[in-house]
Design an enzyme around this catalytic site. Structure first.
Site, PDB file in Angstrom:
ATOM      1  N   ASP A   1       0.865  -1.181   0.000  1.00 61.41           N
ATOM      2  CA  ASP A   1       0.000   0.000   0.000  1.00 61.41           C
ATOM      3  C   ASP A   1       0.901   1.229   0.000  1.00 61.41           C
ATOM      4  O   ASP A   1       2.126   1.120  -0.138  1.00 61.41           O
ATOM      5  CB  ASP A   1      -0.947  -0.005   1.203  1.00 61.41           C
ATOM      6  CG  ASP A   1      -2.318   0.563   0.859  1.00 61.41           C
ATOM      7  OD1 ASP A   1      -2.381   1.763   0.518  1.00 61.41           O
ATOM      8  OD2 ASP A   1      -3.315  -0.170   0.926  1.00 61.41           O
TER       9      ASP A   1
ATOM     10  N   GLU B   1     -10.028   2.699  -4.882  1.00 62.03           N
ATOM     11  CA  GLU B   1      -9.671   4.092  -4.623  1.00 62.03           C
ATOM     12  C   GLU B   1      -8.537   4.579  -5.519  1.00 62.03           C
ATOM     13  O   GLU B   1      -7.584   5.217  -5.077  1.00 62.03           O
ATOM     14  CB  GLU B   1      -9.303   4.270  -3.147  1.00 62.03           C
ATOM     15  CG  GLU B   1     -10.471   3.959  -2.216  1.00 62.03           C
ATOM     16  CD  GLU B   1     -10.101   4.012  -0.746  1.00 62.03           C
ATOM     17  OE1 GLU B   1     -11.014   4.192   0.082  1.00 62.03           O
ATOM     18  OE2 GLU B   1      -8.903   3.875  -0.416  1.00 62.03           O
TER      19      GLU B   1
ATOM     20  N   HIS C   1      -2.982   3.206  -4.614  1.00 60.11           N
ATOM     21  CA  HIS C   1      -2.354   2.748  -3.367  1.00 60.11           C
ATOM     22  C   HIS C   1      -0.938   2.216  -3.606  1.00 60.11           C
ATOM     23  O   HIS C   1      -0.501   1.271  -2.952  1.00 60.11           O
ATOM     24  CB  HIS C   1      -3.213   1.673  -2.701  1.00 60.11           C
ATOM     25  CG  HIS C   1      -4.456   2.207  -2.051  1.00 60.11           C
ATOM     26  ND1 HIS C   1      -4.437   2.896  -0.858  1.00 60.11           N
ATOM     27  CD2 HIS C   1      -5.754   2.167  -2.436  1.00 60.11           C
ATOM     28  CE1 HIS C   1      -5.674   3.255  -0.537  1.00 60.11           C
ATOM     29  NE2 HIS C   1      -6.487   2.833  -1.483  1.00 60.11           N
TER      30      HIS C   1
END
Length: 629
Positions: A197, A348, A271
């Site tokens: 991440d 995202e 990410h």
């Protein structure tokens, strides 16, 4: 003589009834029947197995019980043991691959299954039927009895998982193994390992050494996640760690021994800040000053699901070097993890840097697509071909539906259940893991008691989860999992606190029949497991004992409603600046609060003893949380 005979019969009846105990098994078995009588484990008890596949289960059982009992039990092949572990010669179709039957009486215990996995789960039931002292770390003096029962048990869902994020905070391989062991005890069979991440790249990729040399470490920061400062010029990154290939192999073996499949996650194309810090050329802007995020705010969130990323954390989908990079990464990941799935994230992903990039615009023109969002579909389809070439199936968060994916891709629905419904109706396999029921990093009780985070989720809400939505063909729902993101979780002890008892509730949801769901029944079993967790030195939250404080505002009048998740708690409160106890006003109905700068104090009791946290709320907070009528 008649009186004496009557007394003997009465006492015999009493002792027979007293032998029947409450069976606090989690997850709840499909069928269970209890009888009078007990089997007593002793130092002469033999554990037998009828086929070689059962030997490891027998040895694991001995390892578990040897310390608290002090017994050095023998394992032998055959069917003559006081505890028999038998693989069925003729498969029992009712119990399937992971089910088992369990029969115990005064003479012994027989666990039968079609596979070694079934034996393992039968052993977990056996351990839970032993006295709670079996969970202890030292020798205990007690009668090691098992009640007489007959059990037929098998799981409702094939996918029963928990995701553990080790990027936001690094956890040692020993921590990870301990966490897996705890999950296996509750018959979870999938460990989703979130390995990369923005805050850290945790898996060694030998062909790309900077991923761990640079991407696995960040500057040290303390305080609430999202409020921390970005790195200073020249500041050395010292916080972090990663798993070598040998570490990964060791954890995979450990999980396999406990019938747990590990699903690795490499989160792309968003990410990816830690990867870009190591290899800036993978991004659109190619900024050599890209850093591994130490928990600073790198995005503006607008409250409606939209956001703007301030520091680039997205791979460039128009650059062929990115796909060469991904091929190297997933070649090594595929070799390390034998299961068929690799999770690729997909969530995202901010498209703003793509929209401003000449290469991305040229690619859009070449592909004849008008929306930058469709580039994620292109990226995911390229990535799926890479995985297919390595014999793996693509699994991703529900955003992978955006831009189009192949019918073979599996979807993990996290933004509620909507994405899962959509995916299932399109013919995709789905794992249900919605924030509303399964996010284990959310607060478990009163927001002013536990450290703050952006949402709350009580154990009773997790228990109420139904993974198969109305109108959806159940064959597409593989099962579900809980997700533990670790932005605010720095160590294993606190990871346990956030996981339990909600993971116990989800264990019931994913294993037990839908028709057996009963909160009152589960809550009693849950409380019994609190005692077991104490002896096992496993942490858990007691937020279920706290009062629930609700307020309403009508015609400028503030009303107070108190409640609890457990039905047998007494709630006491004060508004006169005194500390509440069992002699304070006892809550019984909604009350209208007086005007003025009052402070509410609330505590719960059971049987005259305090149980929950003291909750203290000033008037401003009561008004802030009020619903208007």
């Amino acid at each position: 003589m008649k009186k004496t005979l009557f007394l003997v019969l009465l006492l015999a009846s009493f002792f027979a009834k007293s032998q029947k105990s409450t069976l606090n098994i989690i997850p709840q078995p499909v069928e269970i029947e209890q009888f009078a009588g007990l089997f007593t484990l002793n130092k002469a008890t033999i554990i037998s197995y009828n086929k070689v596949e059962g030997r490891s289960a027998a040895e694991m059982l001995i390892q578990k019980i040897s310390t608290p009992t002090g017994f050095s039990l023998k394992v032998q092949e055959g069917k003559n043991g006081g505890i028999q572990l038998n693989i069925n010669d003729v498969p029992n179709e009712k119990i399937g691959k992971e089910g088992y039957t369990f029969e115990s009486n005064t003479k012994g215990v027989v666990i039968s299954a079609n596979t070694s996995a079934g034996l393992f789960y039968g052993i977990q039931t056996l351990i839970q039927l032993l006295p709670k002292e079996i969970e202890g770390k030292e020798l205990a003096k007690t009668a090691w009895t098992i009640p007489s029962v007959k059990v037929t048990d098998y799981p409702r869902f094939a996918w029963r998982g928990v995701m553990f994020d080790v990027s936001r905070n690094f956890f040692s391989k020993e921590d990870v193994k301990k966490y897996i062991d705890q999950l296996a005890r509750m018959k979870f069979n999938t460990f989703h390992w979130h390995l990369t991440d923005d805050e850290g790249w945790r898996i060694e990729i030998k062909s790309l050494p900077k991923l761990t040399k640079v991407g696995a470490y960040r500057v040290a920061r303390y305080g609430h996640f999202g409020d921390r400062a970005i790195p200073k010029e020249g500041e050395v990154a010292t916080e972090g760690g990663f798993y070598t290939h040998e570490d990964i192999k060791e954890v995979v073996r450990y999980a396999q021994e406990r019938n747990v499949t590990i699903v690795p996650e490499i989160d792309v194309p968003g990410h990816s800040m830690a990867a870009i810090a190591a290899y800036p050329e993978l991004s659109c802007n190619k900024n050599p000053k890209t850093f591994v995020n130490p928990g600073a705010s790198i995005a503006d969130w607008y409250g409606n699901g939209t956001f703007k990323v301030l520091y680039e954390n997205t791979l460039n989908p128009s650059d062929e070097k990115v796909y060469e990079f991904l091929d190297k990464v997933f070649t090594e990941v595929a070799e390390l993890f034998p299961n068929k799935y690799i999770h690729v994230g997909g969530d995202e992903c901010y498209k703003g840097f793509w929209a401003a990039d000449e290469g991305c615009q040229a690619l859009m023109k070449k592909l004849n697509i008008r929306h930058v969002e469709d580039l994620q579909g292109y990226f995911m389809n390229r990535l799926e071909k890479i995985l297919k070439a390595k014999g793996k199936k693509l699994l991703g968060w529900d955003e992978i539906l955006e831009g189009g994916i192949s019918p073979e891709a599996t979807v993990m629905s996290w933004r509620g259940i909507k994405g899962g419904i959509e995916a299932a109706k399109m013919g995709h396999d789905v794992v249900m893991t919605p924030t509303t029921f399964a996010y284990l990093d959310y607060n478990q009780g009163e927001n002013t008691v536990d450290p703050p985070i952006y949402a709350g989720l009580r154990v009773s809400k997790s228990y109420s989860f139904e993974p198969v939505p109305d109108g959806v063909d159940a064959k597409y729902i593989l099962g579900g999992q809980g997700n533990l993101w670790t932005e605010q979780i720095p160590n294993l002890r606190y990871a346990e606190y956030m996981t339990y008892p909600r993971a116990w509730a989800l264990a019931d949801v994913y294993w037990s029949p839908k028709v057996s769901k009963n909160w009152e029944n589960f809550s009693k079993r849950m409380e019994a497991h609190f005692d077991r967790a104490d002896l096992a030195q496993v942490n858990y939250s007691r937020a279920v004992y706290d009062a629930i404080v609700k307020t309403t505002l009508k015609n400028n009048k503030l009303s107070l409603e108190l409640g609890s998740e457990l039905s047998d708690l007494d709630i006491y409160f004060t508004i006169d600046d005194t500390m509440p106890d069992s002699f304070s006003p006892k809550y019984s109905k909604i009350i209208e609060l007086p005007e003025g700068p009052i402070t509410l104090r609330v505590i719960t009791y059971r049987n005259g003893k305090p149980l929950g946290h003291l909750i203290t709320l000033k008037r401003a907070e009561l008004e802030k949380r009020a619903t208007k009528q």
